[in-house]
Design a protein around this motif. Structure first.
Motif, PDB file in Angstrom:
ATOM      1  N   VAL A 120      -7.551   8.382  21.839  1.00 10.73           N
ATOM      2  CA  VAL A 120      -7.264   9.810  21.785  1.00 10.73           C
ATOM      3  C   VAL A 120      -8.239  10.495  20.826  1.00 10.73           C
ATOM      4  N   GLY A 121      -8.771  11.644  21.241  1.00  9.95           N
ATOM      5  CA  GLY A 121      -9.704  12.404  20.421  1.00  9.95           C
ATOM      6  C   GLY A 121     -11.165  12.105  20.696  1.00  9.95           C
TER       7      GLY A 121
ATOM      8  N   VAL B 274     -10.519  13.184  25.150  1.00  9.98           N
ATOM      9  CA  VAL B 274      -9.320  12.434  25.517  1.00  9.98           C
ATOM     10  C   VAL B 274      -8.098  13.016  24.804  1.00  9.98           C
ATOM     11  N   GLU B 275      -7.115  13.440  25.589  1.00  9.96           N
ATOM     12  CA  GLU B 275      -5.892  14.004  25.014  1.00  9.96           C
ATOM     13  C   GLU B 275      -4.804  12.961  24.840  1.00  9.96           C
ATOM     14  N   SER B 276      -4.716  12.037  25.777  1.00 16.10           N
ATOM     15  CA  SER B 276      -3.726  10.970  25.666  1.00 16.10           C
ATOM     16  C   SER B 276      -4.128   9.815  26.556  1.00 16.10           C
ATOM     17  N   SER B 277      -3.480   8.687  26.314  1.00 15.83           N
ATOM     18  CA  SER B 277      -3.788   7.487  27.079  1.00 15.83           C
ATOM     19  C   SER B 277      -2.514   6.670  27.228  1.00 15.83           C
ATOM     20  N   VAL B 278      -2.261   6.192  28.460  1.00 18.58           N
ATOM     21  CA  VAL B 278      -1.033   5.455  28.744  1.00 18.58           C
ATOM     22  C   VAL B 278      -1.389   4.099  29.341  1.00 18.58           C
ATOM     23  N   PHE B 279      -0.816   3.031  28.784  1.00 15.47           N
ATOM     24  CA  PHE B 279      -1.000   1.690  29.329  1.00 15.47           C
ATOM     25  C   PHE B 279      -0.040   1.492  30.488  1.00 15.47           C
TER      26      PHE B 279
ATOM     27  N   LEU C 164      -5.923  10.772  30.089  1.00 13.67           N
ATOM     28  CA  LEU C 164      -5.886  12.206  30.347  1.00 13.67           C
ATOM     29  C   LEU C 164      -6.983  12.874  29.540  1.00 13.67           C
ATOM     30  N   VAL C 165      -7.921  13.505  30.261  1.00 14.09           N
ATOM     31  CA  VAL C 165      -9.093  14.108  29.637  1.00 14.09           C
ATOM     32  C   VAL C 165      -9.096  15.607  29.906  1.00 14.09           C
TER      33      VAL C 165
END
Length: 369
Positions: free
Chosen positions: A346-347, A307-312, A320-321
């Protein structure tokens, strides 16, 4: 129903050496709402201008009902037009603006007064007849523009980015208003937009254009679920693309290699594309974010990644993987939010799984239009 069939036959338009519209044929049924959708420079506005009579096609024909209008001037085509900037006369009242096309047609005053009243009621502005355009909101001005374009009951109504100047909430409200009005009138509508959500929301069918060509036309759900090219798949909604190795083709599916350890069985390429692809070639695998899910890394038949980022995003989490595949692309995964669904951090190492029949396969990127 006031609408008539609009038929375009092999229309071409060139400006010196530049081709703006290339061999476009399209038949729009009486009372149908069709949106012309495409990016800037795709030819959609030029196509609308030829239908209106503002541009003359280099080749091809345009007919409304049984009448060929290809060579007719705009004022002889009996077409209604709604523009992005409304084009209302600032020195005339709302009623006078709506009356203008009727006066140009020589209608009697009593009939004009009756038509104005009915048109204002239709767009829910019955008490605004004596106001001037500057006294109205953007949405109200747009309704007046629609009333003026439909008051003389044209068989075809053309709309060129009519909601582009409005804010998001008002634009969504006006989409529903225009759809409601069109259904009540039974007018044939050609609606030009670059907003895919607008086209999908309002239309009976959507025609997608690219580089002057009509690349696909169909009902909104058809374009979304069964795009015929990588361009349409990418332009309509969000889509993930992964370059994969083509291995084999069977009767109802084909096999592709994602990486050294993962192969997938996915739908076959189209017949024309299969003829251009051999074992070992790269093809494009496409899948929409909402057709994916995050699973345990140990699960079988999954794509591994981090996982690179995550948006609510309100009702869902957009994750985003970066996956283990050629070029290490980033995939968007739309994860519904509920009390039983933990947030992805993330991570984290995760698996990405696709729902049944989620994948589309297209020819190599270099061969796409």
């Amino acid at each position: 129903m006031i609408g008539q069939v609009l038929a375009l036959q092999k229309l071409r338009k060139r400006y010196n050496d530049a081709v703006a519209v290339d061999n476009v044929s399209l038949e729009i049924q009486a009372g149908e709402f069709v949106s012309i959708l495409g990016p800037s420079g795709s030819g959609k506005t030029t196509l609308l201008a030829m239908i209106a009579g503002f541009e003359r096609p280099c080749e091809g024909s345009i007919s409304i009902g049984a009448r060929d209008v290809t060579a007719l001037a705009p004022n002889h085509r009996n077409i209604g037009m709604v523009f992005q900037k409304y084009a209302l006369f600032p020195h005339l009242t709302v009623g006078q603006n709506i009356a203008f096309p009727l006066q140009m047609r020589g209608l009697k005053r009593t009939l004009i007064a009756d038509r104005i009243k009915r048109s204002l009621e239709l767009v829910q502005l019955g008490e605004y007849e004596r106001r001037y355009p500057h006294e109205l909101s953007g949405g109200q001005q747009q309704r007046v523009a629609v009333a003026r374009a439909t008051v003389f009951e044209p068989p075809v109504l053309l709309m060129d980015e009519p909601l582009g100047a409005l804010d998001k909430k008002l634009r969504e409200t006006m989409q529903l208003e225009i759809s409601r009005l069109q259904k009540r009138l039974g007018a044939t509508v050609v609606y030009v937009t670059h907003d895919q959500d607008e086209a999908l929301t309002m239309s009976d069918r959507v025609a997608v254009m690219s580089k002057g060509n009509l690349v696909q036309i169909g009902e909104p759900v058809e374009l979304y679920q069964r795009p015929q090219s990588a361009f349409v798949a990418d332009f309509i909604g969000k889509m993930n693309f992964i370059d994969v190795e083509y291995l084999a083709d069977r009767h109802d599916a084909c096999t592709v290699r994602l990486n050294e350890t993962v192969t997938l069985s996915v739908p076959r390429l189209g017949a024309n594309e299969r003829a251009r692809v051999t074992k070992g070639d790269l093809v494009r695998l496409a899948v929409r974010p909402e057709r994916l899910s995050i699973v345990e890394t140990e699960a079988t038949d999954t794509i591994q990644g981090i996982v690179e980022s995550s948006v609510f995003v309100g009702s869902f989490q957009l994750v985003l993987v970066r996956i283990n595949a050629r070029g290490n692309p980033v995939m968007q995964v739309q994860v519904p939010i509920s009390s039983s669904t933990p947030f992805v951090r993330v991570g984290e190492n995760v698996g990405v799984a696709a729902k049944k029949d989620a994948f589309h396969v297209f020819a190599p990127a270099a061969t796409q239009p």
